[in-house]
Design a protein around this motif. Structure first.
Motif, PDB file in Angstrom:
ATOM      1  N   GLY A   1       0.807  -1.208   0.000  1.00  0.00           N
ATOM      2  CA  GLY A   1       0.000   0.000   0.000  1.00  0.00           C
ATOM      3  C   GLY A   1       0.843   1.261   0.000  1.00  0.00           C
ATOM      4  N   VAL A   2       1.955   1.248   0.732  1.00  0.00           N
ATOM      5  CA  VAL A   2       2.864   2.395   0.741  1.00  0.00           C
ATOM      6  C   VAL A   2       3.398   2.650  -0.670  1.00  0.00           C
ATOM      7  CG1 VAL A   2       5.096   3.230   1.580  1.00  0.00           C
ATOM      8  CG2 VAL A   2       3.506   2.117   3.156  1.00  0.00           C
ATOM      9  N   SER A   3       3.775   1.575  -1.379  1.00  0.00           N
ATOM     10  CA  SER A   3       4.288   1.714  -2.739  1.00  0.00           C
ATOM     11  C   SER A   3       3.241   2.314  -3.673  1.00  0.00           C
ATOM     12  CB  SER A   3       4.742   0.349  -3.267  1.00  0.00           C
ATOM     13  OG  SER A   3       5.799  -0.170  -2.499  1.00  0.00           O
ATOM     14  N   VAL A   4       2.000   1.839  -3.557  1.00  0.00           N
ATOM     15  CA  VAL A   4       0.934   2.364  -4.412  1.00  0.00           C
ATOM     16  C   VAL A   4       0.704   3.842  -4.136  1.00  0.00           C
ATOM     17  CG1 VAL A   4      -1.539   2.231  -4.925  1.00  0.00           C
ATOM     18  CG2 VAL A   4      -0.187   0.134  -4.734  1.00  0.00           C
TER      19      VAL A   4
ATOM     20  N   ALA B   1      -5.925  -0.296  -6.948  1.00  0.00           N
ATOM     21  CA  ALA B   1      -6.067   0.585  -8.102  1.00  0.00           C
ATOM     22  C   ALA B   1      -7.438   1.257  -8.136  1.00  0.00           C
ATOM     23  CB  ALA B   1      -5.846  -0.207  -9.395  1.00  0.00           C
ATOM     24  N   LEU B   2      -8.413   0.648  -7.506  1.00  0.00           N
ATOM     25  CA  LEU B   2      -9.774   1.196  -7.525  1.00  0.00           C
ATOM     26  C   LEU B   2      -9.937   2.381  -6.586  1.00  0.00           C
ATOM     27  CD1 LEU B   2     -11.717  -2.199  -7.477  1.00  0.00           C
ATOM     28  CD2 LEU B   2     -11.117  -0.809  -9.471  1.00  0.00           C
ATOM     29  N   VAL B   3      -9.008   2.560  -5.644  1.00  0.00           N
ATOM     30  CA  VAL B   3      -9.192   3.600  -4.615  1.00  0.00           C
ATOM     31  C   VAL B   3      -8.000   4.553  -4.565  1.00  0.00           C
ATOM     32  CG1 VAL B   3     -10.733   2.207  -3.178  1.00  0.00           C
ATOM     33  CG2 VAL B   3      -8.251   2.017  -2.870  1.00  0.00           C
ATOM     34  N   VAL B   4      -7.348   4.769  -5.695  1.00  0.00           N
ATOM     35  CA  VAL B   4      -6.149   5.603  -5.685  1.00  0.00           C
ATOM     36  C   VAL B   4      -6.464   7.056  -5.314  1.00  0.00           C
ATOM     37  CG1 VAL B   4      -4.793   4.200  -7.276  1.00  0.00           C
ATOM     38  CG2 VAL B   4      -6.397   5.908  -8.189  1.00  0.00           C
ATOM     39  N   ARG B   5      -7.701   7.505  -5.487  1.00  0.00           N
ATOM     40  CA  ARG B   5      -8.057   8.883  -5.171  1.00  0.00           C
ATOM     41  C   ARG B   5      -8.508   9.064  -3.716  1.00  0.00           C
ATOM     42  NH1 ARG B   5      -8.863  12.474  -9.340  1.00  0.00           N
ATOM     43  NH2 ARG B   5      -8.973  11.630 -11.463  1.00  0.00           N
ATOM     44  N   ALA B   6      -8.663   7.981  -2.967  1.00  0.00           N
ATOM     45  CA  ALA B   6      -9.264   8.066  -1.632  1.00  0.00           C
ATOM     46  C   ALA B   6      -8.377   8.835  -0.659  1.00  0.00           C
ATOM     47  CB  ALA B   6      -9.544   6.673  -1.092  1.00  0.00           C
ATOM     48  N   SER B   7      -9.015   9.523   0.289  1.00  0.00           N
ATOM     49  CA  SER B   7      -8.309  10.271   1.326  1.00  0.00           C
ATOM     50  C   SER B   7      -7.818   9.312   2.406  1.00  0.00           C
ATOM     51  CB  SER B   7      -9.247  11.298   1.954  1.00  0.00           C
ATOM     52  OG  SER B   7     -10.310  10.637   2.632  1.00  0.00           O
ATOM     53  N   PRO B   8      -6.855   9.744   3.240  1.00  0.00           N
ATOM     54  CA  PRO B   8      -6.364   8.872   4.316  1.00  0.00           C
ATOM     55  C   PRO B   8      -7.470   8.374   5.233  1.00  0.00           C
ATOM     56  CG  PRO B   8      -4.898  10.741   4.047  1.00  0.00           C
ATOM     57  CD  PRO B   8      -6.081  10.999   3.163  1.00  0.00           C
ATOM     58  N   ARG B   9      -8.406   9.251   5.598  1.00  0.00           N
ATOM     59  CA  ARG B   9      -9.480   8.831   6.496  1.00  0.00           C
ATOM     60  C   ARG B   9     -10.348   7.750   5.840  1.00  0.00           C
ATOM     61  NH1 ARG B   9     -13.022  13.392   9.337  1.00  0.00           N
ATOM     62  NH2 ARG B   9     -10.952  13.691  10.260  1.00  0.00           N
TER      63      ARG B   9
ATOM     64  N   GLY C   1      -6.830  -5.124   3.230  1.00  0.00           N
ATOM     65  CA  GLY C   1      -6.859  -4.241   4.390  1.00  0.00           C
ATOM     66  C   GLY C   1      -5.475  -3.750   4.765  1.00  0.00           C
ATOM     67  N   TYR C   2      -4.466  -4.635   4.761  1.00  0.00           N
ATOM     68  CA  TYR C   2      -3.101  -4.203   5.034  1.00  0.00           C
ATOM     69  C   TYR C   2      -2.647  -3.170   4.000  1.00  0.00           C
ATOM     70  CZ  TYR C   2      -2.526  -8.158   8.285  1.00  0.00           C
ATOM     71  OH  TYR C   2      -2.638  -9.034   9.316  1.00  0.00           O
ATOM     72  N   GLY C   3      -2.952  -3.424   2.731  1.00  0.00           N
ATOM     73  CA  GLY C   3      -2.559  -2.494   1.681  1.00  0.00           C
ATOM     74  C   GLY C   3      -3.227  -1.133   1.834  1.00  0.00           C
ATOM     75  N   LEU C   4      -4.507  -1.123   2.162  1.00  0.00           N
ATOM     76  CA  LEU C   4      -5.217   0.138   2.368  1.00  0.00           C
ATOM     77  C   LEU C   4      -4.623   0.914   3.541  1.00  0.00           C
ATOM     78  CD1 LEU C   4      -8.852  -1.192   1.870  1.00  0.00           C
ATOM     79  CD2 LEU C   4      -7.701   0.468   0.389  1.00  0.00           C
ATOM     80  N   ALA C   5      -4.254   0.212   4.593  1.00  0.00           N
ATOM     81  CA  ALA C   5      -3.614   0.875   5.738  1.00  0.00           C
ATOM     82  C   ALA C   5      -2.283   1.482   5.331  1.00  0.00           C
ATOM     83  CB  ALA C   5      -3.423  -0.117   6.882  1.00  0.00           C
TER      84      ALA C   5
ATOM     85  N   VAL D   1       2.563  -4.581  14.646  1.00  0.00           N
ATOM     86  CA  VAL D   1       3.980  -4.886  14.457  1.00  0.00           C
ATOM     87  C   VAL D   1       4.486  -4.262  13.160  1.00  0.00           C
ATOM     88  CG1 VAL D   1       5.631  -6.734  14.020  1.00  0.00           C
ATOM     89  CG2 VAL D   1       3.928  -6.994  15.822  1.00  0.00           C
ATOM     90  N   ALA D   2       3.695  -4.380  12.084  1.00  0.00           N
ATOM     91  CA  ALA D   2       4.109  -3.833  10.796  1.00  0.00           C
ATOM     92  C   ALA D   2       4.292  -2.318  10.871  1.00  0.00           C
ATOM     93  CB  ALA D   2       3.075  -4.193   9.729  1.00  0.00           C
ATOM     94  N   LEU D   3       3.359  -1.627  11.510  1.00  0.00           N
ATOM     95  CA  LEU D   3       3.470  -0.176  11.648  1.00  0.00           C
ATOM     96  C   LEU D   3       4.694   0.210  12.464  1.00  0.00           C
ATOM     97  CD1 LEU D   3      -0.273   0.743  12.326  1.00  0.00           C
ATOM     98  CD2 LEU D   3       1.042   1.338  10.287  1.00  0.00           C
ATOM     99  N   ALA D   4       4.911  -0.495  13.563  1.00  0.00           N
ATOM    100  CA  ALA D   4       6.051  -0.171  14.431  1.00  0.00           C
ATOM    101  C   ALA D   4       7.375  -0.422  13.727  1.00  0.00           C
ATOM    102  CB  ALA D   4       5.965  -0.990  15.718  1.00  0.00           C
ATOM    103  N   VAL D   5       7.490  -1.522  13.015  1.00  0.00           N
ATOM    104  CA  VAL D   5       8.739  -1.832  12.309  1.00  0.00           C
ATOM    105  C   VAL D   5       9.002  -0.809  11.209  1.00  0.00           C
ATOM    106  CG1 VAL D   5       9.877  -3.508  10.803  1.00  0.00           C
ATOM    107  CG2 VAL D   5       8.692  -4.285  12.857  1.00  0.00           C
ATOM    108  N   LEU D   6       7.978  -0.471  10.431  1.00  0.00           N
ATOM    109  CA  LEU D   6       8.163   0.512   9.364  1.00  0.00           C
ATOM    110  C   LEU D   6       8.579   1.865   9.942  1.00  0.00           C
ATOM    111  CD1 LEU D   6       8.052   1.466   6.462  1.00  0.00           C
ATOM    112  CD2 LEU D   6       5.567   1.721   6.694  1.00  0.00           C
ATOM    113  N   GLY D   7       7.895   2.303  10.988  1.00  0.00           N
ATOM    114  CA  GLY D   7       8.266   3.568  11.615  1.00  0.00           C
ATOM    115  C   GLY D   7       9.677   3.549  12.156  1.00  0.00           C
ATOM    116  N   ALA D   8      10.065   2.446  12.787  1.00  0.00           N
ATOM    117  CA  ALA D   8      11.415   2.340  13.336  1.00  0.00           C
ATOM    118  C   ALA D   8      12.473   2.367  12.242  1.00  0.00           C
ATOM    119  CB  ALA D   8      11.532   1.061  14.166  1.00  0.00           C
ATOM    120  N   CYS D   9      12.194   1.708  11.112  1.00  0.00           N
ATOM    121  CA  CYS D   9      13.147   1.707   9.996  1.00  0.00           C
ATOM    122  C   CYS D   9      13.314   3.105   9.412  1.00  0.00           C
ATOM    123  CB  CYS D   9      12.679   0.735   8.910  1.00  0.00           C
ATOM    124  SG  CYS D   9      12.849  -1.011   9.341  1.00  0.00           S
ATOM    125  N   LEU D  10      12.210   3.835   9.285  1.00  0.00           N
ATOM    126  CA  LEU D  10      12.285   5.200   8.761  1.00  0.00           C
ATOM    127  C   LEU D  10      13.074   6.110   9.701  1.00  0.00           C
ATOM    128  CD1 LEU D  10       8.611   5.454   7.491  1.00  0.00           C
ATOM    129  CD2 LEU D  10      10.645   5.511   6.048  1.00  0.00           C
TER     130      LEU D  10
END
Length: 436
Positions: A77-80, A138-146, A196-200, A298-307
């Motif tokens: 989802g981050v890549s998209v 690809a169907l929701v590329v225009r959607a807002s974060p919320r 769901g993971y991709g949308l997040a 865990v995924a959010l924490a690891v990504l944030g820590a790597c950044l």
């Protein structure tokens, strides 16, 4: 404004010139290594309610199971979201071109996954579902974060419900060959959960992933989600019991087991559970609500820590080879599946005569049973050492090979072929430049 100021303003408007985001590459490498560990490390189940398992290295290896795959889905989802920035800012025909690119990319990746599923041995290949995630995003590329977060929560709830259907409803009545259940509803990677993971991932990227405050918030929120989910999961595991997989002794006796499921290497009894446990299960790949919350945390924490870590120059220098491997994830994943298949052929398939003997042994004592158990122990030692050797070699060699390759090439070989294939499908429009 001076000419230099105008040029600088134009460069800022065109976006950053770097084609890689260091923290994302590092996180992707950790996700791949986590999946390799889950596939190759012969582990025991990790039980938070049992203090002894905390001291067991094999149990800790199981921590990678499921969590690394969730990180991989989040990064999709981050890549998209990254690749969508320029087309969305330009508008017009660029948005349909973006969607076509994502559709084509997803279909090609899913096709690679289908091929690898035929070549793999005892590995649940993620690429098939991974490709469908790109199609869905690809169907929701225009959607807002919320809106993306709301859709992510809804998709995960739908995925949890689909897992319950797959577990509790006799699916052979309406889908005899099991393809729909395995790919879309149940199995290791239920589609709705992965979407769901991709949308997040899209949502957090659009919240300003480059901002230090956002990165710190990701680590704090992700850690709180994970700790809360798994602490509650320990309580749930004590309240609702569930049937464990049969032990070695049960399997060695050759006694028939109910509800048998084929995992490629051997056939084992399918664990069954109360519906409450299926709904809330914290176990990896179970699709339970606590599993989803904990894995996403865990995924959010690891990504944030790597950044955060990659803002440090010394960390960047030390992690160069790791980030090089993370920059070509499709290539590394394919190499992992193929090398694991070779090891499996050498150490599993040659044991067919032993497996036949073991399965035909109906007695629980005597020379035949002792011989079967001796062969079993020898086979387990050989396969365990082979898997560990392959895991260590992969962790060392893949980053080294990726570093050498990246000195001459901007993309990995599989990534380059994927881009060319997508460019042929979208020949009417220039291919999107991918940042990961």
């Amino acid at each position: 404004m001076t000419t230099r100021e105008v040029t600088a303003a134009d460069e800022r408007a065109a976006g950053p010139q770097r084609t890689r985001i260091d923290g994302i590459d590092l996180a992707r490498f950790l996700a791949i290594i986590g999946m390799m560990t889950a596939h190759l490390w012969v582990n025991d189940s990790f039980d938070i309610t049992q203090p002894a398992s905390v001291l067991n290295p094999g149990a800790w290896a199981a921590v990678f199971d499921g969590r690394s795959a969730a990180l991989f889905g989040l990064l999709a989802g981050v890549s998209v979201a990254i690749v969508s920035r320029r087309p969305l800012s330009l508008g017009g025909a660029e948005v349909p071109r973006l969607r076509l690119n994502l559709f084509a990319r997803g279909v090609v990746i899913a096709g690679i996954g289908i091929v690898l599923e035929e070549l793999q041995y005892a590995i649940a290949v993620v690429l098939t579902v991974y490709g469908f995630v790109f199609v869905a995003l690809a169907l929701v590329v225009r959607a807002s974060p919320r809106r993306l977060l709301v859709l992510a929560a809804g998709s995960m709830l739908l995925g949890n419900a689909s897992v319950m259907v797959a577990e509790l409803v006799p699916t052979t009545l309406w889908e005899p060959n099991g393809i729909i259940v395995r790919v879309f509803i149940g199995g290791m990677y239920p589609l709705f959960i992965w979407v769901g993971y991709g949308l997040a991932g899209m949502a957090v990227m659009r919240m300003g992933l480059a901002e230090p405050a956002v990165q710190r918030r990701m680590v704090a929120v992700g850690a709180a989600m994970a700790l809360g989910a798994y602490a509650l999961g320990a309580v749930v595991s004590r309240i609702w019991t569930h049937v464990s997989l049969p032990g070695i002794e049960e399997f060695a006796t050759g006694r028939p087991q109910p509800d048998v499921m084929d995992l490629g290497m051997v056939e084992i009894a399918t664990p069954t559970s109360d519906w409450q446990y299926i709904l809330l299960s914290p176990e990896a790949h179970s699709g339970g609500l606590l599993d989803l919350i904990g894995s996403l945390g865990v995924a959010l924490a690891v990504l944030g820590a790597c950044l955060i870590a990659c803002r440090n120059g010394r960390v960047l220098r030390l992690t160069g080879p790791l980030r090089a491997a993370g920059a070509m994830p499709l290539t590394i994943y394919i190499l992992h599946v193929l090398t694991a298949a070779v090891v499996a052929k050498l150490f599993f398939w040659q044991k067919a005569e032993f497996m036949e003997l073991l399965l035909s042994t109906q007695v629980t004592d005597g020379p035949e049973h002792e011989r079967a158990m001796e062969l079993l122990m020898s086979w387990l030692v050989e396969t365990t050492l082979a898997k560990w050797a392959l895991l260590v070699a992969s962790i060392i060699l893949f980053p080294a090979l990726a570093t050498l390759w990246r000195r001459r090439h901007a993309r990995g070989p599989a990534e380059e072929l994927l881009s060319r294939a997508v460019a042929k499908v979208t020949a009417e429009s220039p291919p999107v430049t991918w940042q990961r």
